[in-house]
Design a protein around this motif. Structure first.
Motif, PDB file in Angstrom:
ATOM      1  N   ILE A  55       0.922  52.223  -9.543  1.00 29.66           N
ATOM      2  CA  ILE A  55       0.366  51.074 -10.253  1.00 29.66           C
ATOM      3  C   ILE A  55      -0.989  51.447 -10.852  1.00 29.66           C
ATOM      4  CG2 ILE A  55       1.535  49.378  -8.790  1.00 29.66           C
ATOM      5  CD1 ILE A  55      -1.215  48.908  -7.421  1.00 29.66           C
ATOM      6  N   GLU A  56      -1.365  50.700 -11.860  1.00 30.45           N
ATOM      7  CA  GLU A  56      -2.696  50.875 -12.429  1.00 30.45           C
ATOM      8  C   GLU A  56      -3.695  50.105 -11.584  1.00 30.45           C
ATOM      9  OE1 GLU A  56      -3.209  50.298 -16.611  1.00 30.45           O
ATOM     10  OE2 GLU A  56      -1.183  51.023 -17.012  1.00 30.45           O
ATOM     11  N   ALA A  57      -4.871  50.676 -11.435  1.00 38.56           N
ATOM     12  CA  ALA A  57      -5.945  50.043 -10.671  1.00 38.56           C
ATOM     13  C   ALA A  57      -7.274  50.494 -11.259  1.00 38.56           C
ATOM     14  CB  ALA A  57      -5.847  50.434  -9.202  1.00 38.56           C
ATOM     15  N   GLU A  58      -8.343  49.877 -10.765  1.00 36.25           N
ATOM     16  CA  GLU A  58      -9.674  50.299 -11.184  1.00 36.25           C
ATOM     17  C   GLU A  58     -10.604  50.295  -9.979  1.00 36.25           C
ATOM     18  OE1 GLU A  58     -11.563  47.635 -13.956  1.00 36.25           O
ATOM     19  OE2 GLU A  58     -10.740  45.886 -12.961  1.00 36.25           O
ATOM     20  N   GLN A  59     -11.583  51.166 -10.034  1.00 34.13           N
ATOM     21  CA  GLN A  59     -12.611  51.209  -8.998  1.00 34.13           C
ATOM     22  C   GLN A  59     -13.714  50.252  -9.425  1.00 34.13           C
ATOM     23  OE1 GLN A  59     -12.670  53.240  -6.048  1.00 34.13           O
ATOM     24  NE2 GLN A  59     -14.274  51.794  -5.581  1.00 34.13           N
ATOM     25  N   THR A  60     -13.999  49.244  -8.613  1.00 33.02           N
ATOM     26  CA  THR A  60     -15.034  48.269  -8.932  1.00 33.02           C
ATOM     27  C   THR A  60     -16.124  48.339  -7.866  1.00 33.02           C
ATOM     28  OG1 THR A  60     -14.158  46.427  -7.628  1.00 33.02           O
ATOM     29  CG2 THR A  60     -13.228  46.725  -9.837  1.00 33.02           C
ATOM     30  N   GLY A  61     -17.142  47.546  -8.045  1.00 23.78           N
ATOM     31  CA  GLY A  61     -18.197  47.457  -7.034  1.00 23.78           C
ATOM     32  C   GLY A  61     -17.685  46.899  -5.715  1.00 23.78           C
ATOM     33  N   ASP A  62     -16.555  46.196  -5.765  1.00 27.41           N
ATOM     34  CA  ASP A  62     -15.945  45.630  -4.559  1.00 27.41           C
ATOM     35  C   ASP A  62     -14.856  46.515  -3.982  1.00 27.41           C
ATOM     36  OD1 ASP A  62     -17.510  43.299  -4.588  1.00 27.41           O
ATOM     37  OD2 ASP A  62     -16.163  42.360  -6.050  1.00 27.41           O
ATOM     38  N   GLY A  63     -14.620  47.683  -4.588  1.00 29.36           N
ATOM     39  CA  GLY A  63     -13.583  48.594  -4.110  1.00 29.36           C
ATOM     40  C   GLY A  63     -12.481  48.775  -5.134  1.00 29.36           C
ATOM     41  N   VAL A  64     -11.373  49.352  -4.695  1.00 27.51           N
ATOM     42  CA  VAL A  64     -10.217  49.578  -5.565  1.00 27.51           C
ATOM     43  C   VAL A  64      -9.509  48.245  -5.775  1.00 27.51           C
ATOM     44  CG1 VAL A  64      -8.013  50.777  -5.798  1.00 27.51           C
ATOM     45  CG2 VAL A  64      -9.947  51.937  -4.718  1.00 27.51           C
ATOM     46  N   ARG A  65      -9.224  47.917  -7.031  1.00 26.18           N
ATOM     47  CA  ARG A  65      -8.551  46.661  -7.342  1.00 26.18           C
ATOM     48  C   ARG A  65      -7.365  46.905  -8.263  1.00 26.18           C
ATOM     49  NH1 ARG A  65     -10.596  45.814  -3.458  1.00 26.18           N
ATOM     50  NH2 ARG A  65     -12.265  44.383  -2.960  1.00 26.18           N
ATOM     51  N   PRO A  66      -6.135  46.586  -7.809  1.00 23.50           N
ATOM     52  CA  PRO A  66      -4.964  46.715  -8.675  1.00 23.50           C
ATOM     53  C   PRO A  66      -5.124  45.870  -9.938  1.00 23.50           C
ATOM     54  CG  PRO A  66      -4.293  46.428  -6.402  1.00 23.50           C
ATOM     55  CD  PRO A  66      -5.773  46.167  -6.456  1.00 23.50           C
ATOM     56  N   ALA A  67      -4.574  46.350 -11.039  1.00 23.25           N
ATOM     57  CA  ALA A  67      -4.707  45.670 -12.325  1.00 23.25           C
ATOM     58  C   ALA A  67      -3.827  44.419 -12.413  1.00 23.25           C
ATOM     59  CB  ALA A  67      -4.367  46.629 -13.461  1.00 23.25           C
ATOM     60  N   HIS A  68      -2.649  44.457 -11.836  1.00 24.50           N
ATOM     61  CA  HIS A  68      -1.695  43.347 -11.953  1.00 24.50           C
ATOM     62  C   HIS A  68      -1.853  42.375 -10.783  1.00 24.50           C
ATOM     63  CE1 HIS A  68       2.150  41.232 -12.166  1.00 24.50           C
ATOM     64  NE2 HIS A  68       2.176  41.609 -13.438  1.00 24.50           N
ATOM     65  N   ILE A  69      -1.729  41.093 -11.043  1.00 23.45           N
ATOM     66  CA  ILE A  69      -1.919  40.061 -10.014  1.00 23.45           C
ATOM     67  C   ILE A  69      -0.956  40.231  -8.838  1.00 23.45           C
ATOM     68  CG2 ILE A  69      -0.467  38.357 -11.170  1.00 23.45           C
ATOM     69  CD1 ILE A  69      -3.643  37.638  -9.101  1.00 23.45           C
ATOM     70  N   LYS A  70       0.279  40.635  -9.102  1.00 21.82           N
ATOM     71  CA  LYS A  70       1.253  40.824  -8.014  1.00 21.82           C
ATOM     72  C   LYS A  70       0.718  41.836  -6.998  1.00 21.82           C
ATOM     73  CE  LYS A  70       5.359  43.326  -7.050  1.00 21.82           C
ATOM     74  NZ  LYS A  70       5.477  44.725  -7.352  1.00 21.82           N
ATOM     75  N   ASP A  71       0.190  42.931  -7.504  1.00 28.18           N
ATOM     76  CA  ASP A  71      -0.313  43.961  -6.599  1.00 28.18           C
ATOM     77  C   ASP A  71      -1.665  43.594  -6.006  1.00 28.18           C
ATOM     78  OD1 ASP A  71       1.893  45.821  -6.801  1.00 28.18           O
ATOM     79  OD2 ASP A  71       1.295  45.993  -8.896  1.00 28.18           O
ATOM     80  N   ARG A  72      -2.447  42.762  -6.689  1.00 26.13           N
ATOM     81  CA  ARG A  72      -3.694  42.267  -6.083  1.00 26.13           C
ATOM     82  C   ARG A  72      -3.379  41.393  -4.875  1.00 26.13           C
ATOM     83  NH1 ARG A  72      -8.656  41.314 -10.174  1.00 26.13           N
ATOM     84  NH2 ARG A  72      -8.315  43.227 -11.338  1.00 26.13           N
ATOM     85  N   VAL A  73      -2.341  40.571  -4.974  1.00 24.99           N
ATOM     86  CA  VAL A  73      -1.940  39.741  -3.835  1.00 24.99           C
ATOM     87  C   VAL A  73      -1.441  40.639  -2.705  1.00 24.99           C
ATOM     88  CG1 VAL A  73      -0.292  38.007  -3.039  1.00 24.99           C
ATOM     89  CG2 VAL A  73      -1.486  37.683  -5.210  1.00 24.99           C
ATOM     90  N   ARG A  74      -0.671  41.676  -3.037  1.00 27.02           N
ATOM     91  CA  ARG A  74      -0.209  42.622  -2.006  1.00 27.02           C
ATOM     92  C   ARG A  74      -1.396  43.298  -1.325  1.00 27.02           C
ATOM     93  NH1 ARG A  74       4.572  45.316  -1.673  1.00 27.02           N
ATOM     94  NH2 ARG A  74       3.552  47.337  -1.753  1.00 27.02           N
ATOM     95  N   ALA A  75      -2.441  43.585  -2.102  1.00 25.86           N
ATOM     96  CA  ALA A  75      -3.606  44.313  -1.579  1.00 25.86           C
ATOM     97  C   ALA A  75      -4.570  43.427  -0.817  1.00 25.86           C
ATOM     98  CB  ALA A  75      -4.351  44.990  -2.725  1.00 25.86           C
ATOM     99  N   LEU A  76      -4.815  42.232  -1.334  1.00 21.61           N
ATOM    100  CA  LEU A  76      -5.923  41.425  -0.835  1.00 21.61           C
ATOM    101  C   LEU A  76      -5.515  40.130  -0.164  1.00 21.61           C
ATOM    102  CD1 LEU A  76      -8.155  41.969  -3.960  1.00 21.61           C
ATOM    103  CD2 LEU A  76      -8.282  43.179  -1.775  1.00 21.61           C
ATOM    104  N   GLY A  77      -4.251  39.781  -0.254  1.00 22.43           N
ATOM    105  CA  GLY A  77      -3.789  38.572   0.399  1.00 22.43           C
ATOM    106  C   GLY A  77      -3.679  37.390  -0.545  1.00 22.43           C
ATOM    107  N   PRO A  78      -3.364  36.239  -0.003  1.00 23.33           N
ATOM    108  CA  PRO A  78      -3.127  35.037  -0.804  1.00 23.33           C
ATOM    109  C   PRO A  78      -4.307  34.664  -1.699  1.00 23.33           C
ATOM    110  CG  PRO A  78      -2.525  34.670   1.487  1.00 23.33           C
ATOM    111  CD  PRO A  78      -3.228  35.994   1.421  1.00 23.33           C
ATOM    112  N   THR A  79      -3.989  34.079  -2.841  1.00 22.42           N
ATOM    113  CA  THR A  79      -5.025  33.673  -3.779  1.00 22.42           C
ATOM    114  C   THR A  79      -5.444  32.220  -3.586  1.00 22.42           C
ATOM    115  OG1 THR A  79      -3.351  33.061  -5.401  1.00 22.42           O
ATOM    116  CG2 THR A  79      -4.245  35.298  -5.531  1.00 22.42           C
TER     117      THR A  79
END
Length: 98
Positions: A55-79
């Motif tokens: 998947i595509e992601a980016e390194q941010t000040g808060d850490g690695v963040r997936p680009a797509h919302i589906k994978d952000r939920v997989r990574a960080l939990g419920p929105t």
């Protein structure tokens, strides 16, 4: 940045490729670049992970963040429930490498 994700075969947990193993924390994920398919095939064949994919992601000040919302939920939990969000420093989030 391209990172790998999949599910642990034993627990079903979402995991992220660290360059050497799989971690429950997206912030441990490393850029695999053009090696994504080769790593995914090797890890799946070794039965370390189920259906790994890049998947595509980016390194941010808060850490690695997936680009797509589906994978952000997989990574960080419920929105919709911030109290359920996985936090890297949260001992309940399972800070261990598979």
């Amino acid at each position: 940045m391209i990172i790998l994700t999949g599910n642990d075969l034993k627990t079903g947990a979402v995991v992220w490729w660290t360059g050497r193993a799989w971690s429950l924390q997206v912030d441990d994920a490393v850029d695999v670049g053009d090696q994504a398919d080769a790593i995914a095939r090797t890890e799946e064949a070794a039965r370390h992970v189920n259906v790994p994919y890049a998947i595509e992601a980016e390194q941010t000040g808060d850490g690695v963040r997936p680009a797509h919302i589906k994978d952000r939920v997989r990574a960080l939990g419920p929105t919709v429930r911030p109290d359920l969000t996985l936090k890297p420093a949260d001992s309940e989030a399972g800070n261990w490498v598979i």
